[in-house]
Design an enzyme around this catalytic site. Structure first.
Site, PDB file in Angstrom:
ATOM      1  CG  ASN A  61      28.895  -6.426 -22.414  1.00 30.82           C
ATOM      2  OD1 ASN A  61      29.138  -5.536 -23.282  1.00 30.82           O
ATOM      3  ND2 ASN A  61      28.380  -6.511 -21.430  1.00 30.82           N
ATOM      4  CG  LEU A  91      42.441 -13.455 -15.723  1.00 36.24           C
ATOM      5  CD1 LEU A  91      41.995 -13.025 -17.243  1.00 36.24           C
ATOM      6  CD2 LEU A  91      42.324 -15.087 -15.580  1.00 36.24           C
ATOM      7  CG  HIS A 121      34.708  -0.991 -14.602  1.00 34.36           C
ATOM      8  ND1 HIS A 121      34.786  -2.052 -13.823  1.00 34.36           N
ATOM      9  CD2 HIS A 121      34.507   0.246 -14.196  1.00 34.36           C
ATOM     10  CE1 HIS A 121      34.550  -1.391 -12.697  1.00 34.36           C
ATOM     11  NE2 HIS A 121      34.436  -0.309 -12.793  1.00 34.36           N
ATOM     12  CG  ASP A 127      47.474  -3.102 -15.668  1.00 30.32           C
ATOM     13  OD1 ASP A 127      46.655  -3.433 -14.864  1.00 30.32           O
ATOM     14  OD2 ASP A 127      48.162  -2.133 -15.760  1.00 30.32           O
ATOM     15  CD  GLU A 128      49.805  -9.465 -12.868  1.00 34.67           C
ATOM     16  OE1 GLU A 128      49.322  -9.752 -11.900  1.00 34.67           O
ATOM     17  OE2 GLU A 128      50.290 -10.499 -13.689  1.00 34.67           O
ATOM     18  CB  ALA A 135      26.491   3.151 -23.114  1.00 33.40           C
ATOM     19  CD  GLU A 136      28.660  -2.575 -19.803  1.00 36.50           C
ATOM     20  OE1 GLU A 136      28.313  -3.512 -20.114  1.00 36.50           O
ATOM     21  OE2 GLU A 136      28.902  -1.952 -18.788  1.00 36.50           O
TER      22      GLU A 136
HETATM   23  C1  GRF Z   1      28.834  -5.241 -17.716  1.00 39.11           C
HETATM   24  O1  GRF Z   1      28.169  -4.162 -17.110  1.00 39.11           O
HETATM   25  C2  GRF Z   1      30.411  -5.135 -17.893  1.00 39.11           C
HETATM   26  O2  GRF Z   1      30.690  -3.701 -17.765  1.00 39.11           O
HETATM   27  C3  GRF Z   1      30.863  -5.543 -16.520  1.00 39.11           C
HETATM   28  O3  GRF Z   1      29.872  -6.791 -16.092  1.00 39.11           O
HETATM   29  C4  GRF Z   1      28.864  -6.655 -16.623  1.00 39.11           C
HETATM   30  C5  GRF Z   1      28.617  -7.833 -17.522  1.00 39.11           C
HETATM   31  O4  GRF Z   1      27.267  -8.000 -18.182  1.00 39.11           O
HETATM   32  N1  GRF Z   1      32.186  -5.885 -16.694  1.00 39.11           N
HETATM   33  P1  GRF Z   1      26.857  -9.512 -19.146  1.00 39.11           P
HETATM   34  O5  GRF Z   1      27.202 -10.623 -18.328  1.00 39.11           O
HETATM   35  O6  GRF Z   1      27.718  -9.020 -20.275  1.00 39.11           O
HETATM   36  O7  GRF Z   1      25.458  -9.090 -19.182  1.00 39.11           O
END
Ligand code: GRF
Length: 192
Positions: free
Chosen positions: A14, A93, A107, A144-145, A176-177
């Site tokens: 990502n 964090l 997420h 957030d916390e 999709a991400e």
């Molecule tokens: C992703 O699925 C993201 O939604 C989650 O952790 C994964 C990260 O994957 N928080 P990468 O390290 O970017 O391949």
């Protein structure tokens, strides 16, 4: 131009995708720093190979989440970072007031469903398949916390198909991400 840091614990897929989007002008921000929670996080070397300054900050070197977080923020301050994008970051964090509203996360579910402690990686997709959901997706939100709780900025939806394995669903959500995070970040920066 907004100066970005990426926080990674895993592959960095990502973060690399966001870096590319910035360099291609699709996101008006300048990545300046990568922080990894472990020297074993493959993402760190990949981001450094792209010319980004990289730092390792390990949780075990600190006695509390707060002290660990402050070490991460100190590295950000030294690099003049304005905004942090968590990208596969697995450590808790603490969010001091000065960083409220300046940390984003992605997420792999449609929050508020399938979030919270223990809900990361394949655990999420296993739970979605086991629950017989017809739809899943990804969420970009402010941090957030509380785990996976801050204001939702954008979501992408994908179907859960009959016979899907958690692995098949993960691949669909991950694809999709790749579209969602750069788009959500660009919109967030536009609205700031
Ligand atoms: C992703 O699925 C993201 O939604 C989650 O952790 C994964 C990260 O994957 N928080 P990468 O390290 O970017 O391949």
């Amino acid at each position: 131009m907004t100066r970005l840091a990426f926080f990674v614990s895993g592959t960095g897929g990502n973060a690399l995708n966001l870096l590319k989007a910035c360099r291609e002008g699709r996101v008006p921000a300048e990545p300046v720093l990568a922080i990894a929670s472990s020297p074993k996080a493959a993402g760190l070397g990949r981001l450094q190979a792209e010319g980004l300054e990289g730092r390792v900050v390990e949780r075990k070197a600190f006695e509390s989440d707060g002290a660990f977080s402050e070490a991460c923020y100190a590295a950000c301050d030294a690099a003049g970072v304005d905004l942090i994008c968590l990208a596969g970051w697995l450590k808790k964090l603490s969010i001091p007031p000065r960083w409220e509203g300046r940390i984003l996360n992605i997420h792999p579910s449609l929050l508020p469903r399938f979030g919270g402690p223990g809900m990361y990686g394949m655990h999420v997709h296993r739970a979605v398949v086991a629950a017989g959901e017809q739809e899943s997706g990804a969420t970009v939100h402010l941090v957030d916390e509380v785990y996976d709780h801050g204001r939702i900025l954008a979501q992408a939806r994908v179907p859960v198909l009959p016979g899907d394995t958690p692995e098949a669903l993960q691949a669909r959500v991950y694809a999709a991400e790749m579209d969602l995070y750069p788009r959500a970040l660009a919109d967030f920066l536009k609205g700031r």
